[in-house]
Motif scaffolding. Structure first.
Motif, PDB file in Angstrom:
ATOM      1  N   THR A 164      -1.585   1.989  -5.461  1.00 25.65           N
ATOM      2  CA  THR A 164      -0.429   1.099  -5.380  1.00 25.65           C
ATOM      3  C   THR A 164      -0.593   0.095  -4.242  1.00 25.65           C
ATOM      4  O   THR A 164      -0.262  -1.076  -4.374  1.00 25.65           O
ATOM      5  CB  THR A 164       0.859   1.928  -5.183  1.00 25.65           C
ATOM      6  OG1 THR A 164       1.037   2.764  -6.316  1.00 25.65           O
ATOM      7  CG2 THR A 164       2.071   1.054  -5.010  1.00 25.65           C
ATOM      8  N   VAL A 165      -1.119   0.568  -3.125  1.00 26.49           N
ATOM      9  CA  VAL A 165      -1.326  -0.314  -1.970  1.00 26.49           C
ATOM     10  C   VAL A 165      -2.253  -1.457  -2.352  1.00 26.49           C
ATOM     11  O   VAL A 165      -1.948  -2.623  -2.110  1.00 26.49           O
ATOM     12  CB  VAL A 165      -1.883   0.479  -0.768  1.00 26.49           C
ATOM     13  CG1 VAL A 165      -2.348  -0.460   0.329  1.00 26.49           C
ATOM     14  CG2 VAL A 165      -0.846   1.450  -0.245  1.00 26.49           C
ATOM     15  N   ASP A 166      -3.394  -1.136  -2.943  1.00 25.25           N
ATOM     16  CA  ASP A 166      -4.368  -2.172  -3.294  1.00 25.25           C
ATOM     17  C   ASP A 166      -3.832  -3.137  -4.342  1.00 25.25           C
ATOM     18  O   ASP A 166      -4.077  -4.335  -4.271  1.00 25.25           O
ATOM     19  CB  ASP A 166      -5.667  -1.532  -3.783  1.00 25.25           C
ATOM     20  CG  ASP A 166      -6.397  -0.802  -2.665  1.00 25.25           C
ATOM     21  OD1 ASP A 166      -6.154  -1.127  -1.488  1.00 25.25           O
ATOM     22  OD2 ASP A 166      -7.190   0.101  -2.980  1.00 25.25           O
ATOM     23  N   ARG A 167      -3.091  -2.638  -5.306  1.00 25.65           N
ATOM     24  CA  ARG A 167      -2.574  -3.478  -6.397  1.00 25.65           C
ATOM     25  C   ARG A 167      -1.354  -4.282  -5.993  1.00 25.65           C
ATOM     26  O   ARG A 167      -1.145  -5.385  -6.483  1.00 25.65           O
ATOM     27  CB  ARG A 167      -2.127  -2.598  -7.570  1.00 25.65           C
ATOM     28  CG  ARG A 167      -3.143  -2.136  -8.506  1.00 25.65           C
ATOM     29  CD  ARG A 167      -2.478  -1.510  -9.732  1.00 25.65           C
ATOM     30  NE  ARG A 167      -1.426  -0.564  -9.411  1.00 25.65           N
ATOM     31  CZ  ARG A 167      -1.556   0.768  -9.474  1.00 25.65           C
ATOM     32  NH1 ARG A 167      -2.687   1.314  -9.839  1.00 25.65           N
ATOM     33  NH2 ARG A 167      -0.538   1.545  -9.173  1.00 25.65           N
ATOM     34  N   PHE A 168      -0.514  -3.710  -5.150  1.00 33.13           N
ATOM     35  CA  PHE A 168       0.842  -4.232  -4.979  1.00 33.13           C
ATOM     36  C   PHE A 168       1.180  -4.607  -3.543  1.00 33.13           C
ATOM     37  O   PHE A 168       1.489  -5.755  -3.248  1.00 33.13           O
ATOM     38  CB  PHE A 168       1.814  -3.175  -5.523  1.00 33.13           C
ATOM     39  CG  PHE A 168       3.249  -3.582  -5.580  1.00 33.13           C
ATOM     40  CD1 PHE A 168       3.660  -4.646  -6.363  1.00 33.13           C
ATOM     41  CD2 PHE A 168       4.202  -2.868  -4.876  1.00 33.13           C
ATOM     42  CE1 PHE A 168       5.001  -5.012  -6.428  1.00 33.13           C
ATOM     43  CE2 PHE A 168       5.545  -3.222  -4.934  1.00 33.13           C
ATOM     44  CZ  PHE A 168       5.940  -4.294  -5.716  1.00 33.13           C
TER      45      PHE A 168
END
Length: 158
Positions: A76-80
């Motif tokens: 989630t961190v990398d995507r969002f």
């Protein structure tokens, strides 16, 4: 459930994950994506903005939760969350006997503020805030401390 006629223009999310499960942060992305999917199914031009207040995003983005134990959160961190723009940021900095702040109000640049104890002629003390560094990119903690040290040295020379 988001229907075609009720796509929100804003999601205001307060303190996800603060004292609660890490899934709160994952659910913010799901909420945002659900609104985006609902928008793509319609002819509306409304986009949904997600605003996170007191989200402790530094913890999330900077690896406080190890990916090996929290793989879904890491994705989630990398995507969002890496795409979030800080519109108001105020974080205390204290290191090497210095005190100050990392500060930003969008669209202004990032500022490193050094706090120095000063004395008035009557003996009373006060805190003087001095901006010792500005930049368009957020400075690292090490850079902020270095700039505070330089600022403190400059104050001693004067």
């Amino acid at each position: 459930d988001l229907s075609k006629s009720s796509t929100p223009s804003i999601h205001l999310v307060c303190q996800p994950g603060n004292g609660g499960p890490v899934e709160d942060w994952i659910n913010v992305e799901k909420l945002h994506n659900k609104a985006a999917a609902a928008k793509s199914d319609t002819t509306t031009t409304t986009t949904t903005t997600t605003v996170v207040v007191n989200g402790a995003l530094d913890k999330v983005r900077d690896g406080y939760y190890p990916a090996i134990f929290f793989p879904d959160l890491a994705k989630t961190v990398d995507r969002f969350y890496k795409n979030f723009e800080s519109v108001f940021f105020l974080k205390p900095i204290s290191d090497k006997g210095l005190y100050g702040w990392l500060f930003r109000v969008y669209p202004e640049p990032w500022q490193v503020v050094l706090q120095t104890v000063k004395e008035k002629s009557n003996g009373s003390k006060y805190i003087e805030d001095t901006v010792v560094h500005t930049s368009e990119e957020r400075p690292s903690f090490a850079t902020a401390v270095s700039k505070m040290m330089e600022g403190a040295q400059q104050q001693q020379i004067q």
